[in-house]
Design a protein around this motif. Structure first.
Motif, PDB file in Angstrom:
ATOM      1  N   ALA A  50       0.830  -1.204   0.000  1.00  0.00           N
ATOM      2  CA  ALA A  50       0.000   0.000   0.000  1.00  0.00           C
ATOM      3  C   ALA A  50       0.866   1.257   0.000  1.00  0.00           C
ATOM      4  CB  ALA A  50      -0.934  -0.005   1.210  1.00  0.00           C
ATOM      5  N   SER A  51       1.898   1.266   0.840  1.00  0.00           N
ATOM      6  CA  SER A  51       2.785   2.424   0.914  1.00  0.00           C
ATOM      7  C   SER A  51       3.524   2.643  -0.400  1.00  0.00           C
ATOM      8  CB  SER A  51       3.784   2.230   2.052  1.00  0.00           C
ATOM      9  OG  SER A  51       4.736   3.264   2.082  1.00  0.00           O
ATOM     10  N   ALA A  52       4.023   1.544  -1.008  1.00  0.00           N
ATOM     11  CA  ALA A  52       4.782   1.662  -2.252  1.00  0.00           C
ATOM     12  C   ALA A  52       3.921   2.197  -3.381  1.00  0.00           C
ATOM     13  CB  ALA A  52       5.361   0.304  -2.624  1.00  0.00           C
ATOM     14  N   VAL A  53       2.702   1.697  -3.494  1.00  0.00           N
ATOM     15  CA  VAL A  53       1.825   2.112  -4.594  1.00  0.00           C
ATOM     16  C   VAL A  53       1.380   3.552  -4.425  1.00  0.00           C
ATOM     17  CG1 VAL A  53      -0.450   1.721  -5.604  1.00  0.00           C
ATOM     18  CG2 VAL A  53       1.068  -0.211  -5.157  1.00  0.00           C
ATOM     19  N   ARG A  54       1.105   3.958  -3.191  1.00  0.00           N
ATOM     20  CA  ARG A  54       0.604   5.312  -2.961  1.00  0.00           C
ATOM     21  C   ARG A  54       1.631   6.384  -3.309  1.00  0.00           C
ATOM     22  NH1 ARG A  54      -2.231   3.337   2.492  1.00  0.00           N
ATOM     23  NH2 ARG A  54      -4.338   2.978   1.687  1.00  0.00           N
ATOM     24  N   THR A  55       2.900   6.041  -3.243  1.00  0.00           N
ATOM     25  CA  THR A  55       3.934   7.029  -3.566  1.00  0.00           C
ATOM     26  C   THR A  55       4.457   6.897  -4.992  1.00  0.00           C
ATOM     27  OG1 THR A  55       5.590   5.548  -2.596  1.00  0.00           O
ATOM     28  CG2 THR A  55       4.706   7.266  -1.177  1.00  0.00           C
ATOM     29  N   ALA A  56       3.864   5.974  -5.770  1.00  0.00           N
ATOM     30  CA  ALA A  56       4.319   5.778  -7.154  1.00  0.00           C
ATOM     31  C   ALA A  56       4.122   7.028  -7.999  1.00  0.00           C
ATOM     32  CB  ALA A  56       3.596   4.588  -7.783  1.00  0.00           C
ATOM     33  N   MET A  57       3.078   7.787  -7.740  1.00  0.00           N
ATOM     34  CA  MET A  57       2.759   8.942  -8.578  1.00  0.00           C
ATOM     35  C   MET A  57       3.889   9.970  -8.580  1.00  0.00           C
ATOM     36  SD  MET A  57      -0.485  11.561  -8.405  1.00  0.00           S
ATOM     37  CE  MET A  57      -1.635  10.231  -8.727  1.00  0.00           C
ATOM     38  N   TRP A  58       4.345  10.383  -7.393  1.00  0.00           N
ATOM     39  CA  TRP A  58       5.370  11.429  -7.381  1.00  0.00           C
ATOM     40  C   TRP A  58       6.710  10.899  -7.865  1.00  0.00           C
ATOM     41  CZ3 TRP A  58       9.867  11.108  -4.684  1.00  0.00           C
ATOM     42  CH2 TRP A  58       9.923  10.264  -3.570  1.00  0.00           C
ATOM     43  N   ARG A  59       6.962   9.594  -7.683  1.00  0.00           N
ATOM     44  CA  ARG A  59       8.200   9.026  -8.201  1.00  0.00           C
ATOM     45  C   ARG A  59       8.245   9.127  -9.719  1.00  0.00           C
ATOM     46  NH1 ARG A  59       7.218   3.887  -4.514  1.00  0.00           N
ATOM     47  NH2 ARG A  59       8.147   4.592  -2.570  1.00  0.00           N
ATOM     48  N   ILE A  60       7.149   8.725 -10.356  1.00  0.00           N
ATOM     49  CA  ILE A  60       7.087   8.760 -11.815  1.00  0.00           C
ATOM     50  C   ILE A  60       7.203  10.193 -12.308  1.00  0.00           C
ATOM     51  CG2 ILE A  60       5.545   8.399 -13.787  1.00  0.00           C
ATOM     52  CD1 ILE A  60       4.541   5.866 -12.331  1.00  0.00           C
ATOM     53  N   ALA A  61       6.455  11.095 -11.666  1.00  0.00           N
ATOM     54  CA  ALA A  61       6.483  12.495 -12.087  1.00  0.00           C
ATOM     55  C   ALA A  61       7.873  13.096 -11.932  1.00  0.00           C
ATOM     56  CB  ALA A  61       5.460  13.293 -11.272  1.00  0.00           C
TER      57      ALA A  61
END
Length: 461
Positions: free
Chosen positions: A241-252
């Motif tokens: 859950a933690s990894a997926v929730r922060t995927a957005m800013w990593r990609i951006a």
């Protein structure tokens, strides 16, 4: 088609150890979005699309974020080292899990060989006269041994590999932003000249944007590993859950931000973008001494990190398939909490790919590369259709398991499927990718047929 009634979570991975800590998972997820495809492969996309490569990476990044959200939703509800393969089986039956799992295993094992070849080329550039195959063999042995030991060894290797990659790209972004702002000593602010001149924002027109889009889609591979690794973590649900929730800013930040910095600093049609790589070209533009060798070290780290992660991921996918009765039992043997036979088989398959690259470089090896060319889209397709089916069952019977929820369900899931269909159509229009589409489609149909036959035989038995 199987019932999607929600049952108590099974423990197919109970014999595996749970040695990965939250810091391992966080860095695996972070490092998973920073691969050699970003450091090297993005050069061809920039040359084709020009500044519009930023738009291409944004569009494909949005699709990847939706896919990861869907995968995270299912993996938090049903943690398994089989990840999307286990979810596909739960949603549509063993044939679907068989097809998704073994196609991804072939992709990862082949990628291990390709990354080994790439890493060996860098090392032989530093040490001319040494044989490439010997370096590949050394890398294979190191990561095979690493993965034969406790899973925490894999986690530690990936933690430090990812930390180095994150540090390098973060430093690059800081220097790039300072240069664009005109506050980096010895540089002048470039303004918008490289974004609007030399053919404008879309110098290659629609076709250039399509080529850039296709290049960017396949650069995002690697994010799936975190949901495989989560099954061996101390707290699988919280970890994924933690990894997926922060995927957005990593990609951006890492992908889209990097592309924006590069095309702002460097003319998109500069020869150095392809010859040296976009990151080296940007650092040279800033007058950073030793930029080429520095980036070669970073790319080497990225390749070795990907090798390590793919040996791990392929062995766990194979183990999960066998545990679910979808593969030869020998691969499922566990020693000390590690599926060592699966690790050995995955490593050997990868090295066979390397041998083919030297022995049959003009026929068998290109055929193998074409066969895996669009596998990631097959996997994403299984993720989306599985989530459509499982989400409704979860909402009806076990809503408490939805620790991660896909936004605007089911509308964004259908948007993601439409995006994948669009990419497949675009691949069919391009001569280079059309061949990959045909070969991957053929392999998928063969695996689906084999999976269905396996399912029938198991049912009749």
């Amino acid at each position: 088609m199987p019932s999607t009634t929600v049952k108590a979570p099974q423990e197919p991975d109970a014999s595996l150890t749970h040695g990965l800590k939250q810091r391992h998972l966080s860095m695996i997820a972070l490092g998973g979005v920073i691969g050699a495809g970003l450091f090297v492969g993005s050069g061809a996309g920039i040359t084709a699309a020009g500044p519009s490569i930023v738009l291409a990476y944004t569009l494909s990044g949005l699709l990847v974020m939706l896919v990861m959200r869907m995968l995270g939703e299912m993996s938090a509800a049903y943690p398994s080292s089989g990840s999307f393969s286990a979810h596909a089986e739960r949603a549509f039956g063993p044939w679907a899990g068989f097809t998704a799992g073994w196609s991804f295993w072939i992709l990862l094992c082949t990628a291990v060989g390709l990354e080994g070849i790439g890493a060996a080329k860098i090392v032989t550039g530093w040490l001319p006269g040494t044989p490439e195959w010997a370096w590949v063999a050394l890398f294979m042995v190191v990561f095979c041994v690493t993965n034969l030991a406790a899973v925490k060894n894999f986690g530690e290797f990936e933690f430090w590999f990812a930390a180095l990659k994150v540090g390098a790209i973060s430093l690059f972004l800081i220097l790039g932003v300072l240069a664009i702002a005109g506050v980096l000593p010895g540089t002048d602010a470039p303004g918008t000249a490289n974004l609007t001149g030399r053919g404008g924002f879309f110098p290659g027109g629609g076709e250039g944007l399509v080529v850039g889009l296709l290049a960017s889609v396949f650069a995002y591979g690697g994010l799936e590993t975190v949901t495989i690794a989560a099954a061996e973590s101390e707290d699988p649900v919280r970890g994924v859950a933690s990894a997926v929730r922060t995927a957005m800013w990593r990609i951006a930040l890492f992908y889209i931000g990097s592309m924006a910095v590069i095309v702002t600093l460097v003319p998109w049609d500069a020869k150095a973008v392809v010859d040296k790589g976009p990151y080296v070209a940007a650092l040279d533009e800033l007058g950073i001494p030793g930029a080429g060798q520095l980036m070669n070290v970073v790319v080497l780290i990225a390749l070795l990190s990907a090798m390590n992660a793919n040996v791990y991921g392929s062995s766990r996918i194979a183990y999960s398939l066998v545990e679910r009765g979808l593969g030869p039992r020998t691969l499922g043997r566990v020693f000390g909490g590690v599926p060592r036979v699966a690790v050995l088989a995955s490593s050997v398959f990868g090295f066979v790919c390397v041998v083919l690259s030297y022995w049959r470089p003009d026929d068998v090896f290109p055929w193998l590369l074409n066969m895996i060319g669009a596998v990631i889209l097959v996997v994403w397709g299984f993720i989306a259709v599985s989530q459509l089916r499982l989400r409704r069952a979860l909402e009806r019977e076990a809503p408490e398991r939805l620790a991660v929820r896909t936004w605007a369900f089911p509308y964004l899931t259908w948007v993601a499927l439409a995006g994948m269909a669009t990419i497949l159509v675009l691949m069919a229009r391009e001569p280079d990718t059309r061949v990959q589409l045909y070969w991957t489609g053929g392999m998928t149909l063969v695996l689906a047929g084999a999976g269905y036959a396996w399912q029938r035989a198991r049912t009749e038995a």
